[in-house]
Write a protein that holds these residues in place. Structure first.
Motif, PDB file in Angstrom:
ATOM      1  N   GLU A  13      35.981  35.767 -26.999  1.00  0.00           N
ATOM      2  CA  GLU A  13      36.018  37.150 -27.489  1.00  0.00           C
ATOM      3  C   GLU A  13      37.132  37.350 -28.516  1.00  0.00           C
ATOM      4  OE1 GLU A  13      35.805  41.692 -25.727  1.00  0.00           O
ATOM      5  OE2 GLU A  13      36.355  40.053 -24.394  1.00  0.00           O
ATOM      6  N   ALA A  14      38.308  36.801 -28.256  1.00  0.00           N
ATOM      7  CA  ALA A  14      39.428  36.937 -29.191  1.00  0.00           C
ATOM      8  C   ALA A  14      39.109  36.244 -30.516  1.00  0.00           C
ATOM      9  CB  ALA A  14      40.704  36.364 -28.582  1.00  0.00           C
ATOM     10  N   LEU A  15      38.535  35.052 -30.442  1.00  0.00           N
ATOM     11  CA  LEU A  15      38.169  34.333 -31.665  1.00  0.00           C
ATOM     12  C   LEU A  15      37.054  35.050 -32.418  1.00  0.00           C
ATOM     13  CD1 LEU A  15      38.314  30.662 -30.351  1.00  0.00           C
ATOM     14  CD2 LEU A  15      39.836  31.707 -32.058  1.00  0.00           C
ATOM     15  N   ALA A  16      36.086  35.581 -31.684  1.00  0.00           N
ATOM     16  CA  ALA A  16      34.982  36.309 -32.315  1.00  0.00           C
ATOM     17  C   ALA A  16      35.499  37.551 -33.036  1.00  0.00           C
ATOM     18  CB  ALA A  16      33.931  36.693 -31.273  1.00  0.00           C
ATOM     19  N   ASN A  17      36.468  38.239 -32.441  1.00  0.00           N
ATOM     20  CA  ASN A  17      37.048  39.423 -33.088  1.00  0.00           C
ATOM     21  C   ASN A  17      37.856  39.052 -34.323  1.00  0.00           C
ATOM     22  OD1 ASN A  17      35.956  41.268 -31.288  1.00  0.00           O
ATOM     23  ND2 ASN A  17      37.668  41.093 -29.875  1.00  0.00           N
ATOM     24  N   LYS A  18      38.533  37.916 -34.271  1.00  0.00           N
ATOM     25  CA  LYS A  18      39.367  37.495 -35.401  1.00  0.00           C
ATOM     26  C   LYS A  18      38.530  36.932 -36.553  1.00  0.00           C
ATOM     27  CE  LYS A  18      43.246  34.614 -36.703  1.00  0.00           C
ATOM     28  NZ  LYS A  18      44.494  35.248 -36.946  1.00  0.00           N
ATOM     29  N   TYR A  19      37.494  36.178 -36.221  1.00  0.00           N
ATOM     30  CA  TYR A  19      36.659  35.516 -37.233  1.00  0.00           C
ATOM     31  C   TYR A  19      35.238  36.082 -37.192  1.00  0.00           C
ATOM     32  CZ  TYR A  19      40.521  32.225 -37.140  1.00  0.00           C
ATOM     33  OH  TYR A  19      41.759  31.666 -37.188  1.00  0.00           O
ATOM     34  N   ASN A  20      35.114  37.353 -37.461  1.00  0.00           N
ATOM     35  CA  ASN A  20      33.813  38.019 -37.333  1.00  0.00           C
ATOM     36  C   ASN A  20      32.985  38.015 -38.614  1.00  0.00           C
ATOM     37  OD1 ASN A  20      35.278  39.838 -38.803  1.00  0.00           O
ATOM     38  ND2 ASN A  20      35.125  41.512 -37.345  1.00  0.00           N
ATOM     39  N   ASN A  21      33.436  37.340 -39.641  1.00  0.00           N
ATOM     40  CA  ASN A  21      32.684  37.294 -40.901  1.00  0.00           C
ATOM     41  C   ASN A  21      31.900  36.005 -41.055  1.00  0.00           C
ATOM     42  OD1 ASN A  21      33.736  39.768 -41.609  1.00  0.00           O
ATOM     43  ND2 ASN A  21      35.504  38.880 -42.639  1.00  0.00           N
ATOM     44  N   GLY A  22      31.598  35.353 -39.953  1.00  0.00           N
ATOM     45  CA  GLY A  22      30.871  34.100 -40.014  1.00  0.00           C
ATOM     46  C   GLY A  22      31.741  32.927 -40.429  1.00  0.00           C
ATOM     47  N   GLU A  23      33.055  33.103 -40.372  1.00  0.00           N
ATOM     48  CA  GLU A  23      33.980  32.041 -40.761  1.00  0.00           C
ATOM     49  C   GLU A  23      33.988  30.899 -39.749  1.00  0.00           C
ATOM     50  OE1 GLU A  23      37.820  34.002 -42.470  1.00  0.00           O
ATOM     51  OE2 GLU A  23      36.968  35.295 -40.909  1.00  0.00           O
ATOM     52  N   MET A  24      33.589  31.181 -38.526  1.00  0.00           N
ATOM     53  CA  MET A  24      33.649  30.184 -37.468  1.00  0.00           C
ATOM     54  C   MET A  24      32.446  30.352 -36.550  1.00  0.00           C
ATOM     55  SD  MET A  24      36.579  29.752 -34.518  1.00  0.00           S
ATOM     56  CE  MET A  24      37.891  29.346 -35.655  1.00  0.00           C
ATOM     57  N   ARG A  38      25.100  34.763 -20.333  1.00  0.00           N
ATOM     58  CA  ARG A  38      25.201  36.171 -20.727  1.00  0.00           C
ATOM     59  C   ARG A  38      26.652  36.547 -21.047  1.00  0.00           C
ATOM     60  NH1 ARG A  38      25.978  41.371 -18.810  1.00  0.00           N
ATOM     61  NH2 ARG A  38      24.552  42.909 -19.688  1.00  0.00           N
ATOM     62  N   THR A  39      27.578  36.106 -20.210  1.00  0.00           N
ATOM     63  CA  THR A  39      28.997  36.374 -20.446  1.00  0.00           C
ATOM     64  C   THR A  39      29.425  35.777 -21.781  1.00  0.00           C
ATOM     65  OG1 THR A  39      29.483  36.434 -18.079  1.00  0.00           O
ATOM     66  CG2 THR A  39      31.339  35.986 -19.553  1.00  0.00           C
ATOM     67  N   ALA A  40      29.000  34.543 -22.044  1.00  0.00           N
ATOM     68  CA  ALA A  40      29.357  33.870 -23.297  1.00  0.00           C
ATOM     69  C   ALA A  40      28.808  34.628 -24.504  1.00  0.00           C
ATOM     70  CB  ALA A  40      28.828  32.438 -23.281  1.00  0.00           C
ATOM     71  N   ILE A  41      27.561  35.037 -24.431  1.00  0.00           N
ATOM     72  CA  ILE A  41      26.922  35.746 -25.539  1.00  0.00           C
ATOM     73  C   ILE A  41      27.592  37.097 -25.781  1.00  0.00           C
ATOM     74  CG2 ILE A  41      24.778  36.863 -26.289  1.00  0.00           C
ATOM     75  CD1 ILE A  41      23.328  34.506 -24.777  1.00  0.00           C
ATOM     76  N   LEU A  42      27.830  37.836 -24.712  1.00  0.00           N
ATOM     77  CA  LEU A  42      28.485  39.140 -24.853  1.00  0.00           C
ATOM     78  C   LEU A  42      29.921  39.002 -25.357  1.00  0.00           C
ATOM     79  CD1 LEU A  42      27.162  41.009 -21.684  1.00  0.00           C
ATOM     80  CD2 LEU A  42      26.462  41.325 -24.071  1.00  0.00           C
ATOM     81  N   SER A  43      30.534  37.846 -25.120  1.00  0.00           N
ATOM     82  CA  SER A  43      31.898  37.602 -25.598  1.00  0.00           C
ATOM     83  C   SER A  43      31.920  37.188 -27.064  1.00  0.00           C
ATOM     84  CB  SER A  43      32.568  36.518 -24.750  1.00  0.00           C
ATOM     85  OG  SER A  43      32.694  36.960 -23.419  1.00  0.00           O
ATOM     86  N   GLY A  44      30.749  36.812 -27.604  1.00  0.00           N
ATOM     87  CA  GLY A  44      30.675  36.467 -29.023  1.00  0.00           C
ATOM     88  C   GLY A  44      30.271  35.041 -29.333  1.00  0.00           C
ATOM     89  N   ALA A  45      29.832  34.269 -28.331  1.00  0.00           N
ATOM     90  CA  ALA A  45      29.407  32.894 -28.589  1.00  0.00           C
ATOM     91  C   ALA A  45      28.178  32.890 -29.500  1.00  0.00           C
ATOM     92  CB  ALA A  45      29.105  32.168 -27.284  1.00  0.00           C
ATOM     93  N   ASN A  46      28.183  31.973 -30.473  1.00  0.00           N
ATOM     94  CA  ASN A  46      27.056  31.827 -31.394  1.00  0.00           C
ATOM     95  C   ASN A  46      26.008  30.853 -30.882  1.00  0.00           C
ATOM     96  OD1 ASN A  46      29.721  31.998 -33.445  1.00  0.00           O
ATOM     97  ND2 ASN A  46      28.072  33.457 -33.809  1.00  0.00           N
ATOM     98  N   TYR A  47      26.398  29.998 -29.947  1.00  0.00           N
ATOM     99  CA  TYR A  47      25.450  29.078 -29.334  1.00  0.00           C
ATOM    100  C   TYR A  47      25.961  28.691 -27.947  1.00  0.00           C
ATOM    101  CZ  TYR A  47      28.596  25.349 -30.998  1.00  0.00           C
ATOM    102  OH  TYR A  47      29.676  24.552 -31.245  1.00  0.00           O
ATOM    103  N   VAL A  48      25.039  28.197 -27.117  1.00  0.00           N
ATOM    104  CA  VAL A  48      25.345  27.879 -25.723  1.00  0.00           C
ATOM    105  C   VAL A  48      24.963  26.424 -25.453  1.00  0.00           C
ATOM    106  CG1 VAL A  48      24.714  28.385 -23.332  1.00  0.00           C
ATOM    107  CG2 VAL A  48      25.075  30.256 -24.949  1.00  0.00           C
ATOM    108  N   VAL A  49      25.894  25.690 -24.832  1.00  0.00           N
ATOM    109  CA  VAL A  49      25.680  24.283 -24.493  1.00  0.00           C
ATOM    110  C   VAL A  49      25.782  24.131 -22.984  1.00  0.00           C
ATOM    111  CG1 VAL A  49      26.505  21.917 -24.848  1.00  0.00           C
ATOM    112  CG2 VAL A  49      26.730  23.611 -26.693  1.00  0.00           C
ATOM    113  N   SER A  50      24.875  23.336 -22.421  1.00  0.00           N
ATOM    114  CA  SER A  50      24.860  23.122 -20.978  1.00  0.00           C
ATOM    115  C   SER A  50      24.765  21.636 -20.671  1.00  0.00           C
ATOM    116  CB  SER A  50      23.659  23.844 -20.372  1.00  0.00           C
ATOM    117  OG  SER A  50      23.589  23.610 -18.990  1.00  0.00           O
ATOM    118  N   PRO A  51      25.408  21.184 -19.603  1.00  0.00           N
ATOM    119  CA  PRO A  51      25.283  19.772 -19.243  1.00  0.00           C
ATOM    120  C   PRO A  51      23.903  19.429 -18.690  1.00  0.00           C
ATOM    121  CG  PRO A  51      26.602  20.907 -17.617  1.00  0.00           C
ATOM    122  CD  PRO A  51      26.337  21.885 -18.725  1.00  0.00           C
ATOM    123  N   GLY A  52      23.133  20.429 -18.309  1.00  0.00           N
ATOM    124  CA  GLY A  52      21.786  20.225 -17.795  1.00  0.00           C
ATOM    125  C   GLY A  52      20.908  21.409 -18.170  1.00  0.00           C
TER     126      GLY A  52
END
Length: 181
Positions: A13-24, A38-52
Motif C-alpha cells: 500500500e505504501a509503495l502503491a501510494n508513492k509510485y501511483n503513476n505506473g512507475e513500478m 483480495r488484501t493484496a489487490i486492495l493494497s495496490g498489487a498489480n499482479y498476484v503470485v502463488s506457490p500453487g
C-alpha cells in the motif's frame, strides 16, 4: 513482495501510494488463498503470485483483472489453472532447491501452446527454482522459442523466477563475480 513478510499489505500500500503513476509494478507473492489475494489487490498489487494453484484466488484475480501466476507441478494443474484464467504458469511451487527442469518446461510450454490453439488465449510462462546459470537461462529461452515461438520472448510472456541467474549473467557480462541479488 511475499506475504511471508509481516505487514506485507502495508508495504504494498505504501509503495502503491508513492509510485501511483505506473512507475513500478507491484507484485504480491506467496498468496495462498482468495482472502490474501483480495488484501493484496486492495493494497495496490498489480499482479498476484502463488506457490500453487488456488481456484478461488484465480477467480478473484480474474474478477478484478489482476494477473494471476500460480506455481504448477502437474499437467492437470497447468490445464486447470489456464482454464481458470491464470495469466502465467510457473514451475516453482516454493522455496525448494529445484522446481524447473527442461523436461517440465517443455511439457508446460506444450500445454500452453495447445491451450492457445484451442482457446486463442495467450498464457505466459515463468520457469523458476533451480535456474542459476546463464546456460540454464539459455536452455529455457530455447525451449520457449522453439515451442511457443519468438512472440513469447518478451517480458510480458516470459520471465525467469530466480535472482541467482541475474548474478550469473551479470558476472558473465562483466567478466567478474557479481553478487548484486
Amino acid at each position: 513482495l511475499t506475504f511471508t513478510v509481516p505487514g506485507a499489505h502495508k508495504v504494498i500500500e505504501a509503495l502503491a501510494n508513492k509510485y501511483n503513476n505506473g512507475e513500478m509494478l507491484l507484485g504480491a507473492g506467496t498468496v495462498l488463498d482468495s482472502e490474501t489475494a483480495r488484501t493484496a489487490i486492495l493494497s495496490g498489487a498489480n499482479y498476484v503470485v502463488s506457490p500453487g494453484f488456488n481456484l478461488e484466488a484465480a477467480k478473484l484475480c480474474n474478477r478484478y483483472r489482476v494477473p494471476y501466476m500460480p506455481g504448477c507441478m502437474t499437467i492437470t494443474e497447468v490445464l486447470t489453472a489456464m482454464e481458470a484464467g491464470a495469466d502465467f504458469i510457473k514451475t516453482s511451487t516454493g522455496k525448494v532447491d529445484v522446481n524447473a527442469t527442461p523436461v517440465s518446461a517443455y511439457i508446460m510450454c506444450e500445454c500452453i501452446a495447445k491451450f492457445r490453439e484451442a482457446t486463442g488465449k495467450i498464457v505466459g510462462f515463468k520457469p523458476a527454482g533451480g535456474i542459476s546459470t546463464a546456460q540454464d537461462a539459455l536452455c529455457y529461452y530455447s525451449i520457449v522459442s522453439t515451442i511457443l515461438g519468438k512472440e513469447w520472448l518478451n517480458k510480458n510472456l516470459f520471465r525467469f523466477g530466480v535472482s541467482r541467474v541475474a548474478n550469473s549473467i551479470l558476472s558473465a557480462v562483466e567478466q567478474k563475480t557479481v553478487s548484486y541479488f
